[in-house]
Write an enzyme that holds these catalytic residues in place. Sequence first.
Site, PDB file in Angstrom:
ATOM      1  N   ASN A 180      67.002  -9.608 -80.793  1.00  0.00           N
ATOM      2  CA  ASN A 180      65.856 -10.454 -80.472  1.00  0.00           C
ATOM      3  C   ASN A 180      66.264 -11.651 -79.620  1.00  0.00           C
ATOM      4  O   ASN A 180      65.570 -12.035 -78.672  1.00  0.00           O
ATOM      5  CB  ASN A 180      65.187 -10.940 -81.751  1.00  0.00           C
TER       6      ASN A 180
ATOM      7  N   ARG B  37      54.407   2.571 -74.059  1.00  0.00           N
ATOM      8  CA  ARG B  37      55.746   2.989 -74.506  1.00  0.00           C
ATOM      9  C   ARG B  37      55.564   4.293 -75.255  1.00  0.00           C
ATOM     10  O   ARG B  37      54.890   4.343 -76.282  1.00  0.00           O
ATOM     11  CB  ARG B  37      56.370   1.950 -75.448  1.00  0.00           C
TER      12      ARG B  37
ATOM     13  N   ARG C 296      57.998  -3.808 -70.489  1.00  0.00           N
ATOM     14  CA  ARG C 296      59.320  -4.428 -70.398  1.00  0.00           C
ATOM     15  C   ARG C 296      60.394  -3.613 -71.112  1.00  0.00           C
ATOM     16  O   ARG C 296      60.242  -3.233 -72.262  1.00  0.00           O
ATOM     17  CB  ARG C 296      59.277  -5.849 -70.956  1.00  0.00           C
TER      18      ARG C 296
ATOM     19  N   HIS D  98      47.703  -2.381 -71.306  1.00  0.00           N
ATOM     20  CA  HIS D  98      48.269  -2.432 -72.649  1.00  0.00           C
ATOM     21  C   HIS D  98      47.358  -1.762 -73.667  1.00  0.00           C
ATOM     22  O   HIS D  98      47.736  -1.586 -74.827  1.00  0.00           O
ATOM     23  CB  HIS D  98      48.516  -3.901 -73.029  1.00  0.00           C
TER      24      HIS D  98
ATOM     25  N   TYR E  68      56.874   0.689 -87.140  1.00  0.00           N
ATOM     26  CA  TYR E  68      55.862  -0.322 -86.832  1.00  0.00           C
ATOM     27  C   TYR E  68      54.618  -0.030 -87.676  1.00  0.00           C
ATOM     28  O   TYR E  68      54.231   1.130 -87.846  1.00  0.00           O
ATOM     29  CB  TYR E  68      55.428  -0.262 -85.363  1.00  0.00           C
TER      30      TYR E  68
ATOM     31  N   ARG F 150      52.722 -12.476 -87.497  1.00  0.00           N
ATOM     32  CA  ARG F 150      54.123 -12.111 -87.672  1.00  0.00           C
ATOM     33  C   ARG F 150      55.071 -13.083 -86.981  1.00  0.00           C
ATOM     34  O   ARG F 150      56.061 -13.510 -87.542  1.00  0.00           O
ATOM     35  CB  ARG F 150      54.364 -10.702 -87.111  1.00  0.00           C
TER      36      ARG F 150
ATOM     37  N   HIS G 119      52.649  -4.923 -86.892  1.00  0.00           N
ATOM     38  CA  HIS G 119      52.192  -4.774 -85.517  1.00  0.00           C
ATOM     39  C   HIS G 119      50.679  -4.587 -85.419  1.00  0.00           C
ATOM     40  O   HIS G 119      50.123  -4.572 -84.324  1.00  0.00           O
ATOM     41  CB  HIS G 119      52.915  -3.580 -84.877  1.00  0.00           C
TER      42      HIS G 119
END
Length: 712
Positions: free
Chosen positions: A74, A403, A433, A463, A496, A589, A617
Amino acid sequence: MKTEFLSVADSDQSVPAPLEVAPVGETVQLEASENYFNRELSQLQFNYRVLKQALDPAHPLINRLTYCCIFSSNLDEFFEIRVAGLRQQLKYGRETVGVDGMLPEQLLAEISRVAHDYIHEQYDILNNVLIPELEKENIHFVRRREWTPAQADWVRTYFDEEILPVVSPIGLDPSHPFPRLVNKSLNFIVELDGKDAFGRETGMAIVPAPRSLPRLVRLPDNVCSGGDNLVFLSSMIHAHADELFPGMEVKGCYQFRLTRNADLELEDDLEDLASALRGELLSRRFGDGVRLEVADNCPDEMVQFLLREFGLTERDLYQVNGPVNLTRIMAVGELVDRPDLSYSHFSPSIPRQIRSKDSMFDAIRKRPLLLLHPYENFSPVVDLLRQAAKDPQVLAIRQTLYRTGANSEVVEALADAARRGKEVTAVIELRARFSEAENLELASRLQEAGVIVVYGVVGYKTHAKMILIVRREEGRLRRYVHLGTGNYHAGNARIYTDYSFMTCDESIGDDVNKLFQQLTGMGKALKIKKLFHAPFTLHNRLISLIEREAAHGSNGRIIFKFNALTEPQIIKALYRASQAGVSIDLIIRGICCLRPQVPRLSENIRVRSIVGRFLEHTRVYYFGNDGKPDVYCASADAMERNLLSRVEVAFPIEEPMLVARLRDDLEVYLADNCQSWVLQADGSYLQNQPADQEERLAAQLLLLERLTAKTG
């Protein structure tokens, strides 16, 4: 329910300046900078909460080690993107100030202070807690000084056969300038004495560690006396560095690692996004340096030499007591066969609604379906696509991909549908990303199968998570829709938490069809009936719904759950709702720029962060609406980028049973008293602990018990 907090000594130590509360009678200024936390510092605090999981005995030991490594991963991205962006502002004189009022230079100094404290604590946890506990479990990181003769012989053979043929030492002299090192690669700076075969006396050399080799190697059992014995690649290179420089004396060998700017900059008026992105990906590995990690035993003159080479200062230097890249220690879980030290496996359940149905279409037509991953299986989403690919009544499939993974079952189903002659369109976001290269490969594979591939809208990342299936039934066309809060990635769906919603509601189907028209074609924004979509309506609709709750006063109720809250207008709307008496719970979160529990500003707002086995998530917006709740799930967090400069979707959950189910899920998170961290008015987070005689309640464990076939 009474819940106690850990002491401040056990909480996040990095907090903003003391809060100044306006005197009674004065108006609280919503725009005042002291009413907002800084985004970057809040993100660092989330990373710290992840690190603290390494100390929690409720997690198995190997998973605690993994949390320590995730903290490093991270931080890598934080420096590559966030710190790099701040440095770019200073470099080009484009300084911007957020609502918190911090200037980039001031913020970089504070980030450095906080990050140094956190990283020092990380290595303290590794060296003084995790490694000793692993030793007790007969798992050993074998240091050079501890090698037995048999182990030393094995290491020498491994070095000669696996390392030496691929390593390229680089002496530093006028004909060998300092090499251009790859972002985050492991390297060694070597101090030399003597002359080489050409009479050169360089004094220093750089040894890049081969990226193709593992950073952690398991010693074979026949050279060990029992247990699991692991040795670092860096230890092997240290031990045999002299073999890389024959005839010269190696006086010192020290590992270091450079983190570079890895953000991609693409113009909005590109003619070919894919080609431009391929070019940018090559430069990502060699962006400007932003952080230097060095072994803490490296001599100061060599450290200063490296700082000069990379254009960095002491503020950017992190001297560490251990490996410079702890992320790679995650390999322990694969190298060591100790299931007793890792989370137990569980089997995600399949709801009864579809368990007994052969056709996903029949099940969805009966009533909408809501799944919560990873507790409930992701396979129904894949099954829907597979059945659509083979069903002769299905005419067209459209899907967004952010993704996914080039080799996923989702991709195979789309390719199969195209080969069978169906009209298949994939809107692929190339700029997801660190998934850019994978998405370029994915686009090529789908195009080869006959899928129509588009890249969305330049300047607005796509997205939203949407599937639209058009099927002929009884002489008419019916649209089936999947909408989600997370990606179409089966691997992520195991770690997730995300909601999947499937419906054949006509209005929602029509809305999704219009959204795909906007993404693949040209024209004005079309009128949408039920969905909220960014960048057009989502931001304004959220504010209007918050304002509607404010009109209900003390009867108002808001529960939001998402990953981050940074957008100033949303925060101000929540402040106004709190001032009107609305009861507000925010389950966030990560980043939170809202300051809760401030008298006459946010005293009715509570903020908590859940950190546990799974990465939270899900995005849920719950509005009480005076007993007639409106509930939305979404792909979007409450951030400027999501609400104003991305293509996002929030979708209503209207079936009463599903609304009740979502409310129950949210209440579970609000009842968590051991994996939840509560944000204080001063910016610190305190971890909840069960009070005396109170039962321990971990939201994720309770959901595992409720929803899975086998708990872990």
